[in-house]
Write a protein that holds these residues in place. Structure first.
Motif, PDB file in Angstrom:
ATOM      1  N   THR A 157       0.813  -1.206   0.000  1.00  0.00           N
ATOM      2  CA  THR A 157       0.000   0.000   0.000  1.00  0.00           C
ATOM      3  C   THR A 157       0.845   1.254   0.000  1.00  0.00           C
ATOM      4  OG1 THR A 157      -1.661   1.243   1.218  1.00  0.00           O
ATOM      5  CG2 THR A 157      -0.127  -0.044   2.519  1.00  0.00           C
ATOM      6  N   THR A 158       0.343   2.290  -0.643  1.00  0.00           N
ATOM      7  CA  THR A 158       1.077   3.546  -0.698  1.00  0.00           C
ATOM      8  C   THR A 158       0.785   4.426   0.509  1.00  0.00           C
ATOM      9  OG1 THR A 158      -0.725   4.550  -1.980  1.00  0.00           O
ATOM     10  CG2 THR A 158       1.081   3.538  -3.218  1.00  0.00           C
ATOM     11  N   GLU A 163       7.091   3.372  10.611  1.00  0.00           N
ATOM     12  CA  GLU A 163       8.177   2.460  10.267  1.00  0.00           C
ATOM     13  C   GLU A 163       8.371   1.372  11.309  1.00  0.00           C
ATOM     14  OE1 GLU A 163      11.883   4.200   9.010  1.00  0.00           O
ATOM     15  OE2 GLU A 163      10.842   5.962   8.282  1.00  0.00           O
ATOM     16  N   ARG A 164       8.211   1.717  12.588  1.00  0.00           N
ATOM     17  CA  ARG A 164       8.420   0.718  13.632  1.00  0.00           C
ATOM     18  C   ARG A 164       7.373  -0.389  13.534  1.00  0.00           C
ATOM     19  NH1 ARG A 164       8.687   4.896  18.527  1.00  0.00           N
ATOM     20  NH2 ARG A 164       7.247   5.926  17.087  1.00  0.00           N
ATOM     21  N   VAL A 165       6.120  -0.002  13.286  1.00  0.00           N
ATOM     22  CA  VAL A 165       5.065  -0.990  13.136  1.00  0.00           C
ATOM     23  C   VAL A 165       5.303  -1.825  11.884  1.00  0.00           C
ATOM     24  CG1 VAL A 165       2.598  -1.330  12.780  1.00  0.00           C
ATOM     25  CG2 VAL A 165       3.400   0.440  14.366  1.00  0.00           C
ATOM     26  N   SER A 166       5.628  -1.148  10.777  1.00  0.00           N
ATOM     27  CA  SER A 166       5.880  -1.827   9.520  1.00  0.00           C
ATOM     28  C   SER A 166       7.039  -2.806   9.648  1.00  0.00           C
ATOM     29  CB  SER A 166       6.185  -0.804   8.420  1.00  0.00           C
ATOM     30  OG  SER A 166       6.493  -1.439   7.204  1.00  0.00           O
ATOM     31  N   GLY A 167       8.107  -2.386  10.351  1.00  0.00           N
ATOM     32  CA  GLY A 167       9.271  -3.241  10.529  1.00  0.00           C
ATOM     33  C   GLY A 167       8.963  -4.482  11.322  1.00  0.00           C
ATOM     34  N   VAL A 168       8.197  -4.341  12.393  1.00  0.00           N
ATOM     35  CA  VAL A 168       7.823  -5.493  13.224  1.00  0.00           C
ATOM     36  C   VAL A 168       6.980  -6.473  12.417  1.00  0.00           C
ATOM     37  CG1 VAL A 168       6.514  -6.239  15.239  1.00  0.00           C
ATOM     38  CG2 VAL A 168       8.014  -4.245  15.403  1.00  0.00           C
ATOM     39  N   GLU A 169       6.037  -5.943  11.654  1.00  0.00           N
ATOM     40  CA  GLU A 169       5.186  -6.801  10.840  1.00  0.00           C
ATOM     41  C   GLU A 169       5.994  -7.518   9.759  1.00  0.00           C
ATOM     42  OE1 GLU A 169       2.223  -4.169   9.399  1.00  0.00           O
ATOM     43  OE2 GLU A 169       1.012  -4.245  11.238  1.00  0.00           O
ATOM     44  N   SER A 170       6.937  -6.799   9.151  1.00  0.00           N
ATOM     45  CA  SER A 170       7.792  -7.403   8.136  1.00  0.00           C
ATOM     46  C   SER A 170       8.638  -8.514   8.740  1.00  0.00           C
ATOM     47  CB  SER A 170       8.689  -6.339   7.498  1.00  0.00           C
ATOM     48  OG  SER A 170       9.535  -6.912   6.524  1.00  0.00           O
ATOM     49  N   ASP A 213       7.255 -10.172  -1.042  1.00  0.00           N
ATOM     50  CA  ASP A 213       6.998  -8.933  -1.762  1.00  0.00           C
ATOM     51  C   ASP A 213       8.276  -8.094  -1.751  1.00  0.00           C
ATOM     52  OD1 ASP A 213       7.143  -7.313   0.604  1.00  0.00           O
ATOM     53  OD2 ASP A 213       5.033  -7.651   1.002  1.00  0.00           O
ATOM     54  N   ARG A 214       8.304  -7.072  -2.566  1.00  0.00           N
ATOM     55  CA  ARG A 214       9.527  -6.294  -2.759  1.00  0.00           C
ATOM     56  C   ARG A 214      10.031  -5.687  -1.458  1.00  0.00           C
ATOM     57  NH1 ARG A 214       7.528  -2.883  -5.777  1.00  0.00           N
ATOM     58  NH2 ARG A 214       7.581  -4.079  -7.731  1.00  0.00           N
ATOM     59  N   GLU A 215       9.117  -5.194  -0.631  1.00  0.00           N
ATOM     60  CA  GLU A 215       9.497  -4.535   0.615  1.00  0.00           C
ATOM     61  C   GLU A 215      10.144  -5.525   1.584  1.00  0.00           C
ATOM     62  OE1 GLU A 215       7.505  -1.656   4.041  1.00  0.00           O
ATOM     63  OE2 GLU A 215       6.234  -2.906   2.771  1.00  0.00           O
ATOM     64  N   ASP A 216       9.547  -6.699   1.754  1.00  0.00           N
ATOM     65  CA  ASP A 216      10.117  -7.694   2.667  1.00  0.00           C
ATOM     66  C   ASP A 216      11.441  -8.236   2.128  1.00  0.00           C
ATOM     67  OD1 ASP A 216       7.999  -7.367   4.345  1.00  0.00           O
ATOM     68  OD2 ASP A 216       7.032  -9.283   3.910  1.00  0.00           O
ATOM     69  N   ALA A 217      11.507  -8.439   0.811  1.00  0.00           N
ATOM     70  CA  ALA A 217      12.743  -8.945   0.215  1.00  0.00           C
ATOM     71  C   ALA A 217      13.884  -7.956   0.417  1.00  0.00           C
ATOM     72  CB  ALA A 217      12.532  -9.213  -1.278  1.00  0.00           C
ATOM     73  N   PHE A 269      15.747   6.124   2.350  1.00  0.00           N
ATOM     74  CA  PHE A 269      15.008   6.341   1.109  1.00  0.00           C
ATOM     75  C   PHE A 269      14.483   5.029   0.537  1.00  0.00           C
ATOM     76  CE2 PHE A 269      15.271   6.127  -3.558  1.00  0.00           C
ATOM     77  CZ  PHE A 269      14.303   7.057  -3.903  1.00  0.00           C
ATOM     78  N   LEU A 270      15.333   4.006   0.499  1.00  0.00           N
ATOM     79  CA  LEU A 270      14.969   2.753  -0.153  1.00  0.00           C
ATOM     80  C   LEU A 270      13.860   2.007   0.570  1.00  0.00           C
ATOM     81  CD1 LEU A 270      18.498   1.473  -1.220  1.00  0.00           C
ATOM     82  CD2 LEU A 270      16.627   2.129  -2.752  1.00  0.00           C
ATOM     83  N   THR A 271      13.849   2.060   1.899  1.00  0.00           N
ATOM     84  CA  THR A 271      12.787   1.363   2.628  1.00  0.00           C
ATOM     85  C   THR A 271      11.419   1.958   2.310  1.00  0.00           C
ATOM     86  OG1 THR A 271      13.261   2.758   4.570  1.00  0.00           O
ATOM     87  CG2 THR A 271      14.222   0.545   4.532  1.00  0.00           C
ATOM     88  N   ARG A 272      11.385   3.243   1.983  1.00  0.00           N
ATOM     89  CA  ARG A 272      10.136   3.871   1.577  1.00  0.00           C
ATOM     90  C   ARG A 272       9.851   3.611   0.091  1.00  0.00           C
ATOM     91  NH1 ARG A 272      12.150   6.872   5.701  1.00  0.00           N
ATOM     92  NH2 ARG A 272      10.713   8.023   7.041  1.00  0.00           N
ATOM     93  N   TYR A 273      10.876   3.794  -0.727  1.00  0.00           N
ATOM     94  CA  TYR A 273      10.720   3.667  -2.169  1.00  0.00           C
ATOM     95  C   TYR A 273      10.264   2.272  -2.575  1.00  0.00           C
ATOM     96  CZ  TYR A 273      11.980   3.451  -7.125  1.00  0.00           C
ATOM     97  OH  TYR A 273      11.950   3.272  -8.479  1.00  0.00           O
TER      98      TYR A 273
END
Length: 300
Positions: A157-158, A163-170, A213-217, A269-273
């Protein structure tokens, strides 16, 4: 006599910090930039020379890049290291942090062994301008291929997510990887011993190839890169303190500071991009840059 100018140190430091994490190969750029510029740059920045101060300089840049990764992912590394510690003490693997920690350990072993045994061979044999340009183009083709192969897969999702929540979930998703899959992704990093092949690029592509997915990879590739880059730097840090560091220690510190800052901004930058955008621009860049270098070497 100084073998590394302040300008060379600054440029290579910035380039190292960016290209180590962007999927475009830091080693390839370390070979190609001096070759393209020529003159004193080609002489001073020779990665193939066994007793070159450039190697000691690169060591400082690697350490700075690893420190930047640790600084960015410090919350994650606290959880992972704590998980590894409790797993060893209690002789158990029951939660996601413990499992992720062991997956990272196991996935790092192949590149660690091959790097110790074959790094010198790869560096002295393949770290030439023409092979580096060709491998850079191959790297670009890999990035384009993986995006084509995954075409139609929904991106993340855009919407903004903490980031902390996203990182834990990843990390929760990554901890569910099967051991052979995680080791396979880590093993892909061996290809990056060839200059022009990006460690983050091949690890991210391998992760996407097995269904991440690209973000987790990309996140898994960044976590894998931290111990690899740090170990490679610390293992040879003595070179900078020894004769090879004479006359360049100031430039090494200067380049390392710039490299660390560039690396931190790059991973931020890359973690967002990569959460919702493609690897295709990096693939196109690698192909164009590699081809341009080959043309330049042919007509110069």
């Amino acid at each position: 006599m100084t073998h590394l100018s302040w300008l060379e140190a600054g440029v290579i430091g910035l380039v190292q910090g960016v290209t180590e994490l962007f999927p475009v190969s830091s080693l390839g750029h370390s070979v190609l930039i001096p070759a393209v510029i020529g003159g004193s740059w080609s002489h001073d920045l020779n990665v193939r020379a066994g007793e070159s101060p450039y190697l000691a300089f690169i060591v400082a840049l690697h350490v700075a890049t690893a420190i930047a990764l640790i600084a960015y992912f410090w919350r994650d590394w606290l959880r992972i290291v704590r998980g590894l510690g409790t797993s060893i003490v209690r002789r158990e693997i029951v939660d996601r942090d413990q499992r992720l920690a062991w997956l990272l350990v196991l996935a790092t072993i192949p590149i660690g062994i091959v790097g110790l045994v074959a790094e010198h061979f790869f560096r002295t044999t393949l770290s030439r301008p023409v092979p580096s340009a060709i491998f850079l183009m191959v790297n670009g083709l890999v990035l384009l291929w993986i995006e084509h192969a995954r075409r139609g897969t929904a991106d993340a999702t855009t919407e903004y997510v903490d980031e902390r929540v996203s990182g834990v979930e990843s990390d929760r998703r990554l901890a569910e990887l099967r051991v052979p899959v995680a080791v396979g992704i880590g093993t892909a990093q061996i290809l990056a011993l060839a200059p022009g092949i990006s460690r983050s690029g091949v690890a991210t592509s391998a992760g996407m190839a097995v269904g991440l997915d690209r973000e987790d990879a990309a996140r898994f590739s960044f976590l894998l890169a931290t111990p690899v880059i740090l170990a490679a730097g610390l293992l040879k840090l003595g070179d900078l303190a020894g004769p090879l560091g004479n006359g360049i220690r100031g430039q090494a510190i200067f380049g390392a500071v710039l490299s660390g800052i560039a690396a931190y901004l790059s991973v931020r930058f890359l973690t967002r991009y990569l959460a919702n955008r493609s690897l295709r621009p990096f693939g196109a860049y690698c192909i164009a840059a590699g081809a341009a270098c080959l043309v330049w070497f042919a007509v110069r």
